[in-house]
Write a protein that holds these residues in place. Structure first.
Motif, mmCIF file in Angstrom:
data_model
loop_
_atom_site.group_PDB
_atom_site.id
_atom_site.type_symbol
_atom_site.label_atom_id
_atom_site.label_comp_id
_atom_site.label_asym_id
_atom_site.label_seq_id
_atom_site.Cartn_x
_atom_site.Cartn_y
_atom_site.Cartn_z
ATOM 1 N N SER A 44 72.714 116.774 31.450
ATOM 2 C CA SER A 44 71.690 115.915 30.856
ATOM 3 C C SER A 44 71.602 116.140 29.359
ATOM 4 C CB SER A 44 70.329 116.187 31.498
ATOM 5 O OG SER A 44 69.871 117.491 31.142
ATOM 6 N N VAL A 45 71.027 115.187 28.653
ATOM 7 C CA VAL A 45 70.909 115.284 27.206
ATOM 8 C C VAL A 45 70.066 116.485 26.799
ATOM 9 C CG1 VAL A 45 69.983 114.144 25.147
ATOM 10 C CG2 VAL A 45 71.250 112.806 26.839
ATOM 11 N N MET A 46 68.920 116.673 27.404
ATOM 12 C CA MET A 46 68.027 117.754 27.008
ATOM 13 C C MET A 46 68.616 119.123 27.327
ATOM 14 S SD MET A 46 65.707 116.165 25.504
ATOM 15 C CE MET A 46 64.675 117.587 25.151
ATOM 16 N N ARG A 47 69.248 119.248 28.478
ATOM 17 C CA ARG A 47 69.871 120.531 28.816
ATOM 18 C C ARG A 47 71.026 120.834 27.876
ATOM 19 N NH1 ARG A 47 71.261 121.558 35.000
ATOM 20 N NH2 ARG A 47 68.986 121.360 35.020
ATOM 21 N N ALA A 48 71.789 119.806 27.488
ATOM 22 C CA ALA A 48 72.892 119.998 26.550
ATOM 23 C C ALA A 48 72.371 120.503 25.210
ATOM 24 C CB ALA A 48 73.657 118.688 26.358
ATOM 25 N N GLY A 49 71.279 119.916 24.721
ATOM 26 C CA GLY A 49 70.712 120.353 23.455
ATOM 27 C C GLY A 49 70.252 121.803 23.501
ATOM 28 N N PHE A 50 69.700 122.227 24.645
ATOM 29 C CA PHE A 50 69.231 123.607 24.775
ATOM 30 C C PHE A 50 70.397 124.595 24.776
ATOM 31 C CE2 PHE A 50 68.204 127.233 27.543
ATOM 32 C CZ PHE A 50 67.116 127.752 26.855
ATOM 33 N N ILE A 51 71.414 124.318 25.579
ATOM 34 C CA ILE A 51 72.541 125.243 25.711
ATOM 35 C C ILE A 51 73.353 125.315 24.426
ATOM 36 C CG2 ILE A 51 74.706 125.670 26.943
ATOM 37 C CD1 ILE A 51 73.402 124.485 29.422
ATOM 38 N N VAL A 52 73.578 124.167 23.789
ATOM 39 C CA VAL A 52 74.403 124.161 22.592
ATOM 40 C C VAL A 52 73.740 124.946 21.465
ATOM 41 C CG1 VAL A 52 73.528 122.099 21.419
ATOM 42 C CG2 VAL A 52 75.944 122.653 21.264
ATOM 43 N N GLY A 53 72.405 124.997 21.459
ATOM 44 C CA GLY A 53 71.715 125.788 20.451
ATOM 45 C C GLY A 53 72.019 127.267 20.586
ATOM 46 N N LEU A 54 71.993 127.773 21.812
ATOM 47 C CA LEU A 54 72.288 129.188 22.057
ATOM 48 C C LEU A 54 73.739 129.518 21.722
ATOM 49 C CD1 LEU A 54 70.427 129.665 25.467
ATOM 50 C CD2 LEU A 54 69.632 130.311 23.184
ATOM 51 N N LEU A 55 74.660 128.651 22.137
ATOM 52 C CA LEU A 55 76.067 128.897 21.878
ATOM 53 C C LEU A 55 76.390 128.785 20.387
ATOM 54 C CD1 LEU A 55 77.527 126.909 24.893
ATOM 55 C CD2 LEU A 55 77.570 129.394 24.599
ATOM 56 N N GLY A 56 75.742 127.836 19.709
ATOM 57 C CA GLY A 56 75.944 127.700 18.274
ATOM 58 C C GLY A 56 75.480 128.929 17.524
ATOM 59 N N PHE A 57 74.368 129.516 17.948
ATOM 60 C CA PHE A 57 73.884 130.746 17.321
ATOM 61 C C PHE A 57 74.896 131.870 17.493
ATOM 62 C CE2 PHE A 57 71.779 134.864 17.742
ATOM 63 C CZ PHE A 57 71.099 134.937 16.526
ATOM 64 N N ALA A 58 75.433 132.010 18.706
ATOM 65 C CA ALA A 58 76.425 133.056 18.952
ATOM 66 C C ALA A 58 77.676 132.842 18.089
ATOM 67 C CB ALA A 58 76.807 133.075 20.433
ATOM 68 N N GLY A 59 78.139 131.608 17.993
ATOM 69 C CA GLY A 59 79.311 131.330 17.175
ATOM 70 C C GLY A 59 79.066 131.605 15.706
ATOM 71 N N ALA A 60 77.862 131.291 15.240
ATOM 72 C CA ALA A 60 77.531 131.534 13.837
ATOM 73 C C ALA A 60 77.626 133.008 13.486
ATOM 74 C CB ALA A 60 76.123 131.011 13.539
ATOM 75 N N VAL A 61 77.102 133.857 14.365
ATOM 76 C CA VAL A 61 77.096 135.298 14.089
ATOM 77 C C VAL A 61 78.486 135.902 14.250
ATOM 78 C CG1 VAL A 61 76.166 137.521 14.843
ATOM 79 C CG2 VAL A 61 74.683 135.507 14.758
ATOM 80 N N LEU A 62 79.238 135.463 15.257
ATOM 81 C CA LEU A 62 80.513 136.097 15.575
ATOM 82 C C LEU A 62 81.699 135.516 14.821
ATOM 83 C CD1 LEU A 62 80.095 136.454 19.447
ATOM 84 C CD2 LEU A 62 79.809 138.220 17.709
ATOM 85 N N GLN A 63 81.588 134.273 14.324
ATOM 86 C CA GLN A 63 82.746 133.645 13.703
ATOM 87 C C GLN A 63 82.444 132.957 12.376
ATOM 88 O OE1 GLN A 63 84.652 130.986 16.680
ATOM 89 N NE2 GLN A 63 86.312 132.475 16.632
ATOM 90 N N GLY A 64 81.259 133.116 11.834
ATOM 91 C CA GLY A 64 80.866 132.314 10.683
ATOM 92 C C GLY A 64 81.290 132.832 9.329
ATOM 93 N N ALA A 65 81.858 134.031 9.251
ATOM 94 C CA ALA A 65 82.091 134.661 7.949
ATOM 95 C C ALA A 65 83.122 133.922 7.095
ATOM 96 C CB ALA A 65 82.520 136.110 8.146
ATOM 97 N N ASN A 66 84.239 133.502 7.688
ATOM 98 C CA ASN A 66 85.332 132.922 6.892
ATOM 99 C C ASN A 66 84.915 131.664 6.147
ATOM 100 O OD1 ASN A 66 86.989 134.972 7.708
ATOM 101 N ND2 ASN A 66 88.260 133.731 9.066
#
Length: 398
Positions: A44-66
């Motif tokens: 669903s749209v709302m569930r997608a928005g919730f999950i992508v926020g958590l995954l985006g945060f993880a990606g930012a911290v683990l891969q955002g430096a370059n």
């Protein structure tokens, strides 16, 4: 000890950075990764928005430096961005991206931020970084052709009646596993650099230097293939949906790693005066992405999922695989790239594959034309407004 003026200007610039992170989370990293899955009715749209926020945060911290380092230091030569310049550039870029979110058109975030940083840098008297521009421009130009072309090829392969679909999907899962094994994570590296799962796990296996990572890569490929094959044997439709959601998760993670640098990159030259580590900026930018995804992404998820092409599970899988691969290339080489450009090009490519086979891809030519125009204008307008804004502020304050 940091003086009050320096701290105050940094806080203003940080506020603009958080606004930019929110806009990216709402309109780029938050909306594009799960849009094909939503279009295929896998989530669903709302569930997608919730999950992508958590995954985006993880990606930012683990891969955002370059990408953060590239945006902060490599786009302009001869000068270091001042707090005023960073604030003006980030505010202009965020305003343009937010306008795209509310208007329902995905503005290319990388185009906008790059134009803004270059604009204020030139206004400060900096020199164009032509070598970096050629690198960035090459990826920007190739992305629609590579993403769309690969998505088209995968979609046609999945429609090939001579090859059972479950074998094709399992083979694609193994390919994704190979990519996962070889992308870099900050927590696996030593010092300031990251390392991949293949390198970190294969380094202690002995033998030639490439043998260990190669064996780990093969093992991860086999794991992905075996797990999905078992899922497909139980229920083909469910297995496809699970694979599609796994791809969406990988793209969301990659989006965080790629897009956070567009928000916090201009702050990097300023953070040295306060002694702030890059990790602190990455966490702050990741929080901004998360909030943007939770509050503003659903509108853009709907727009991308429904307005560009009529998507089914196969077309969505075809769109997400090249999106994941291109995003990780950009992260590896520290190139700011627009996730909207990546995902929209891939969706269009998979849609054309259906049209070519007579299934009716539903690709909207009018929407495509407006989107490309918005991308081009976002680069030009952000560069011009940032240059003009900094020039006017300098005349008034200095």
């Amino acid at each position: 000890m940091v003086d009050v003026a320096t701290l105050g200007t940094f806080l203003v610039a940080a506020g603009a950075s958080l606004f930019m992170a929110w806009a990216i989370g709402a309109g780029s990293s938050g909306s594009t990764p799960f849009a094909p899955a939503v279009g295929a009715n896998a989530i669903s749209v709302m569930r997608a928005g919730f999950i992508v926020g958590l995954l985006g945060f993880a990606g930012a911290v683990l891969q955002g430096a370059n990408v953060s380092e590239a945006v902060g230091r490599d786009l302009i030569g001869g000068v270091v961005l001042s707090p005023e310049a960073a604030t003006i550039g980030l505010t202009v870029a965020a305003a343009l991206v937010a306008t795209g979110v509310f208007a329902g058109y995905p503005i290319a975030t990388a185009f906008t931020v790059t134009g803004a940083v270059v604009g204020v840098g030139l206004a400060m008297g900096g020199d164009p970084a032509w070598a970096k521009y050629r690198e960035i421009g090459t990826l920007w130009v190739l992305t629609p052709f590579a993403g769309g072309g690969i998505a088209y090829s995968i979609a046609r392969l999945l429609r090939d009646v001579e090859i059972p679909e479950r074998y094709t999907v399992v083979g694609l899962a193994a390919l994704v596993g190979a990519i996962v094994a070889n992308i870099e994570f900050a927590v696996l590296g030593s010092g300031d650099g990251g390392a991949s799962i293949a390198v970190a796990a294969g380094g202690g296996l002995g033998g030639p230097s490439l043998l260990g990572p190669a064996l780990v890569t093969v093992a991860v490929m086999a794991l992905w293939a075996v797990v999905l094959a078992a899922d497909l044997r139980a229920d083909v439709d469910r297995g496809q949906r699970h694979f599609l959601l796994a791809l969406g998760a990988l793209v969301a993670f990659s989006a965080g790693g790629s897009q956070v640098g567009l928000a916090i990159g201009p702050l990097i030259p300023l953070s040295g005066d306060l002694g702030l580590p890059l990790l602190a900026l990455l966490v702050g930018g990741g929080v901004g992405l998360l909030v943007g995804s939770w509050t503003g992404a659903p509108r853009m998820i709907k727009a991308i999922a429904q307005d560009y092409s009529s998507l089914g599970p196969r077309r969505s899988i075809a769109a997400l695989i090249p999106s994941f691969a291109i995003a990780q290339i950009a992260v590896l080489y520290g190139i700011p790239v627009s996730f909207n450009e990546i995902i929209v090009s891939s969706i269009i490519g998979s849609g054309y594959a259906a049209s070519a086979s007579g299934a009716g891809g539903g690709v909207s030519g009018r929407k495509m034309a407006y989107t490309v125009l918005a991308w081009v204008l976002s680069l030009a307008i952000s560069l011009g407004l940032s240059y003009l804004g900094y020039t006017l502020v300098s005349l008034l304050l200095f």
